[in-house]
Scaffold this motif. Structure first.
Motif, PDB file in Angstrom:
ATOM      1  N   ASP A 367      -4.363   6.799  -3.362  1.00  0.00           N
ATOM      2  CA  ASP A 367      -3.876   5.562  -2.651  1.00  0.00           C
ATOM      3  C   ASP A 367      -4.874   5.514  -1.647  1.00  0.00           C
ATOM      4  N   GLY A 369      -4.828   5.916   1.936  1.00  0.00           N
ATOM      5  CA  GLY A 369      -5.095   7.056   2.606  1.00  0.00           C
ATOM      6  C   GLY A 369      -6.079   8.062   1.950  1.00  0.00           C
ATOM      7  N   LYS A 406       1.368  -2.288  -0.867  1.00  0.00           N
ATOM      8  CA  LYS A 406       2.165  -1.072  -0.896  1.00  0.00           C
ATOM      9  C   LYS A 406       1.031   0.297  -0.926  1.00  0.00           C
ATOM     10  N   GLU A 409       0.000   0.206   2.830  1.00  0.00           N
ATOM     11  CA  GLU A 409       1.138  -0.079   3.618  1.00  0.00           C
ATOM     12  C   GLU A 409       0.847   0.892   5.068  1.00  0.00           C
ATOM     13  N   TYR A 410       0.541   2.246   4.671  1.00  0.00           N
ATOM     14  CA  TYR A 410       0.516   3.223   6.004  1.00  0.00           C
ATOM     15  C   TYR A 410      -1.324   3.502   6.519  1.00  0.00           C
ATOM     16  N   TYR A 412      -4.160   3.003   8.662  1.00  0.00           N
ATOM     17  CA  TYR A 412      -4.265   2.401  10.078  1.00  0.00           C
ATOM     18  C   TYR A 412      -5.762   2.119  10.438  1.00  0.00           C
ATOM     19  N   LYS A 424      -7.265  -5.196   3.779  1.00  0.00           N
ATOM     20  CA  LYS A 424      -5.673  -5.241   3.984  1.00  0.00           C
ATOM     21  C   LYS A 424      -5.252  -6.295   4.905  1.00  0.00           C
TER      22      LYS A 424
END
Length: 532
Positions: A367, A369, A406, A409-410, A412, A424
């Motif tokens: 993913d 991250g 998706k 999404e998290y 930063y 993104k």
């Protein structure tokens, strides 16, 4: 004391080779391999006569079977004698001798069995009209008059007239060999010829349950193979997680446990259905085994009850579990590589480049991250160009993925590589999709897991939503939907408890307001069974 099959076989052959033992008994529980043991020794003991007492109504039935088998194994001279004797006796009118055709054959029997070893199997399965004392009387007559020897193969635990057996045992039996094999011995025979990944695990499970019955082991193994015919490539962890439950259910169905626990009782306990009357010993046993209450268990129980297996549903059940394990293995390889990158003294440049080459082909399994952290780790250790190459490969895959947001999404800004954040920023967030009550429940039935959105749906579900959902279910969906709420409603999670309350309220409302509909009748019946 356990008696290995080989030890018992050696003892039996030794007894058969000793003429001092005129009557030998091979005893053991049903299904422990007594007949199998004799068959392994049969090639060493030529010319013996074999009969089964199964269903024999009188001693004449046994004698006729003996005569028939003696014809098969006798030499030409003995056969000619039997034919001549029968012809002579049949030529004399019955009114003078009182003989039937069968009686004529029996009159020739003594000559046919003289000095023979006679095997009588299934003694305990004789017809009730045949007394065991008659069988032992025949044995006594043939050993004294015709110099015969006998091997009795029987399960004394199943004999109805045990007192007669005990009283005559000491007078008639010269040598008894009790077969009490280990589970491993029985499993080796039952699993002979089977080639499947479950064998090793199954052997451990049958040993744990102390199952010696070869027939039950074999039938249960065949059932498990039938339940999982297309699942021969499952990870071992899945076999170890689910094979014990399937074997337990099979043993229950074939009544293989000494305490007599049944499949129906086990099924009700597993899925929290009432059992009347309750059996504390069975409850403790099932609870200790910690059987999984899931879709596979439901499918297996249906298979044992109905003889039909929904193989597509089994494949659907295992699909996400296999994917999870595959992902876990992949992640473990990443973690090991990173650990070695930081601390290993043996990791070489070749090791790093080889791993990164393999990883490039699977990079999108990470993913956003994970790719961000991996990017930083590589840069820290002097592999910036390789990190950029992997990031490019990841972004190339993301461009063609409609659900790429998706994965991001998290992520930063301060933690992501610049190119990842810029990608993104160009994406439009997807519209939030609300999971319906039916979707949430069906997702759990298939995967045994819940997303946060599904949990939110269950937590907020109202009686009215449940009424609407229940009325929309098909026949194929209703049973699983209904039983799931009672199976999981007693768990600690508040969302399941809340969902069950709304569900029960909806069922009661439908059963009272739609009493003449099939749905109302079914729900009313099930609520009544559960005393609700």
């Amino acid at each position: 004391m356990k008696t290995s099959i080989q030890t018992a076989a050696d003892a039996l052959q030794s007894a058969l080779s000793n003429p001092a033992y005129r009557v030998i008994a091979l005893t053991g529980k049903w299904g422990t391999g007594k007949t199998y043991l004799w068959q392994t020794l049969k090639p060493k003991n030529k010319g013996v006569l074999e009969v089964s007492a199964f269903g024999a109504r009188n001693i004449e039935d046994i004698k006729r079977k003996l005569f028939q088998d003696s014809i098969k194994v006798s030499n030409i001279e003995a056969k000619d004698f039997a034919v001549s004797a029968i012809n002579v006796l049949e030529a004399i009118p019955k009114k003078f001798l009182g003989l039937s055709v069968g009686d004529a054959a029996l009159a020739a029997l003594p000559q046919m069995v003289k000095k023979k070893t006679i095997i009588i199997d299934d003694v305990e399965r004789k017809n009730k009209s045949l007394e065991i004392s008659e069988v032992l009387g025949l044995i006594n007559e043939f050993t004294e008059k015709y110099n015969c020897r006998f091997l009795l193969i029987l399960n004394t635990d199943s004999m109805e007239d045990k007192q007669i057996w005990q009283s005559l045992h000491e007078k008639v039996i010269d040598k008894e060999i009790a077969l009490n094999p280990t589970s491993a011995d029985s499993f080796k025979i039952a699993a002979g010829g089977l080639d499947t990944p479950i064998i090793t695990i199954a052997k451990e499970v049958f040993a744990e349950y102390k199952i010696q019955n070869i027939r039950i082991i074999k039938k249960t193994l065949e059932a498990v193979i039938e339940i999982l015919p297309k699942q021969n490539s499952l990870p071992e962890s899945l076999y170890r997680a689910y094979i014990p439950t399937l074997i337990f259910l099979g043993i229950c169905y074939f009544r293989g446990f000494s305490n007599g626990v049944t499949l129906d009782y086990a099924a009700n306990h597993i899925f929290r259905q009432p059992n009347e009357p309750k059996n504390e010993e069975w409850d403790a046993m099932i609870s200790k085994i910690a059987i999984r209450a899931n879709k596979l268990s439901e499918l297996a129980i249906d298979y044992f009850r109905l003889g039909v297996m929904a193989h597509e549903d089994v494949a659907i059940f295992f699909k996400p579990l296999k994917a999870n394990i595959k992902n876990a293995e992949f992640q473990n390889r990443i973690d090991t590589f990173i650990k070695d990158l930081y601390w290993s003294l043996e990791q070489t440049e070749t090791d790093v480049q080889s791993f990164l080459l393999i990883l490039t082909k699977k990079i999108y399994r990470l993913d956003a991250g994970q790719i961000s952290r991996f990017f930083d780790d590589l840069c820290l250790h002097g592999y910036k160009s390789e990190a950029e190459h992997l990031l490019s490969a990841w972004l190339e895959k993301a461009k063609s993925d409609p659900d790429a947001y998706k994965k991001l999404e998290y992520v930063y800004r301060e933690r992501a590589p610049k190119r990842l954040w810029e990608f993104k920023a160009k994406l439009n967030p997807p519209e939030e999709k609300i999971v319906s009550l039916k979707e949430a429940v069906q997702s759990y039935l298939l995967t045994d897991q819940l997303t946060q959105k599904s949990i939110n749906t269950l937590s907020s579900a109202t009686k009215e939503e449940y009424e609407s959902t229940l009325k929309s279910l098909t026949t194929a969906e209703l049973k699983d939907f209904f039983e799931l709420h009672f199976r999981l409603g007693e768990r600690r999670e508040n969302y399941w408890r809340s969902a069950q309350e709304s569900f029960i309220a909806a069922c009661k409302d439908i059963s009272m307001t739609a009493t003449e509909t099939k749905l109302g009748i079914i729900l009313g019946r099930e609520l009544k069974l559960r005393k609700l």
